[in-house]
Design a protein around this motif. Structure first.
Motif, PDB file in Angstrom:
ATOM      1  N   GLU A 168       0.837  -1.205   0.000  1.00 19.57           N
ATOM      2  CA  GLU A 168       0.000   0.000   0.000  1.00 19.57           C
ATOM      3  C   GLU A 168       0.875   1.259   0.000  1.00 19.57           C
ATOM      4  O   GLU A 168       0.570   2.234  -0.679  1.00 19.57           O
ATOM      5  CB  GLU A 168      -0.934   0.010   1.217  1.00 19.57           C
ATOM      6  N   LYS A 169       1.982   1.213   0.734  1.00 18.25           N
ATOM      7  CA  LYS A 169       2.892   2.354   0.803  1.00 18.25           C
ATOM      8  C   LYS A 169       3.510   2.637  -0.566  1.00 18.25           C
ATOM      9  O   LYS A 169       3.628   3.789  -0.986  1.00 18.25           O
ATOM     10  CB  LYS A 169       3.983   2.083   1.848  1.00 18.25           C
ATOM     11  N   GLU A 172       0.847   4.246  -2.807  1.00 12.58           N
ATOM     12  CA  GLU A 172       0.668   5.655  -2.444  1.00 12.58           C
ATOM     13  C   GLU A 172       1.814   6.507  -2.979  1.00 12.58           C
ATOM     14  O   GLU A 172       1.598   7.603  -3.502  1.00 12.58           O
ATOM     15  CB  GLU A 172       0.552   5.805  -0.930  1.00 12.58           C
ATOM     16  N   GLN A 176       1.509   9.493  -5.671  1.00  9.43           N
ATOM     17  CA  GLN A 176       2.009  10.829  -5.352  1.00  9.43           C
ATOM     18  C   GLN A 176       3.000  11.306  -6.406  1.00  9.43           C
ATOM     19  O   GLN A 176       2.941  12.446  -6.860  1.00  9.43           O
ATOM     20  CB  GLN A 176       2.673  10.842  -3.960  1.00  9.43           C
TER      21      GLN A 176
END
Length: 186
Positions: A168-169, A172, A176
């Protein structure tokens, strides 16, 4: 362990004409358990409360296509009852609507693994949508699913229905970076 007795309605999570069987493993009424399990591709008899009776299936014993009548379908097999041999055969099925490999270059390969690590050869997938459709059709039945790019690098991995890679990181960070107009490798 392979099943020795015949599958019945008690082995199904849903039965009757009210259930949508497209994209599911179904049980056919047959006295031989080896000839009962099929994956439903499509057909005017595949939807809930169908308008027709034809269903297009793939045998999870032989991999051969079959045209059957919806009335021959007992129901949708409970995922935990699917034998390993059928899981391996299921892993070889390309999604409905997949592009013809004679005219299109594959971008991905899809793999599905049993808990003991066994797997069958990869399945060629030509588009991102085909790759996602492969994951969707396998995730209910398979222990682990992996999508690889043409260079055989893992681009997506799920285990027991949970996303392992990318994390998930990482997703993200990628989102971004794409919003910032660039991407950097760290």
């Amino acid at each position: 362990m392979e099943r020795r007795s015949t599958y019945t309605a008690a082995d199904c999570s849903a039965t009757g004409l009210g259930c949508n069987i497209q994209g599911k493993v179904v049980v056919l009424s047959h006295d031989n358990p080896e000839r009962q399990l099929y994956f439903c591709l499509c057909g005017n008899g595949a939807g809930a409360n169908p308008s027709g009776s034809a269903v297009f299936l793939v045998s999870l014993r032989t991999g051969e296509f079959a045209l059957k009548n919806r009335s021959e379908v007992i129901g949708i097999l409970k995922p935990e009852l699917l034998p390993d041999s059928a899981k391996l055969q299921l892993s070889q099925i390309r999604p409905v609507g997949a592009l013809d490999l004679k005219n299109h270059e594959p971008k991905y390969s899809g793999y599905s693994f049993l808990p003991d690590g066994r797997y069958a050869s990869g399945v060629w997938l030509c588009t991102e949508q085909e790759a996602l459709d492969y994951v969707e059709m396998q995730k209910t039945y398979q222990h682990r699913i992996m999508l690889c790019d043409r260079d055989d690098f893992c681009v997506l991995e799920l285990q027991d229905g949970k996303l392992i890679h990318p994390t998930e990181k990482e997703i993200e960070a990628l989102q971004q970076n794409s919003q910032d107009g660039g991407m950097t490798m760290t």
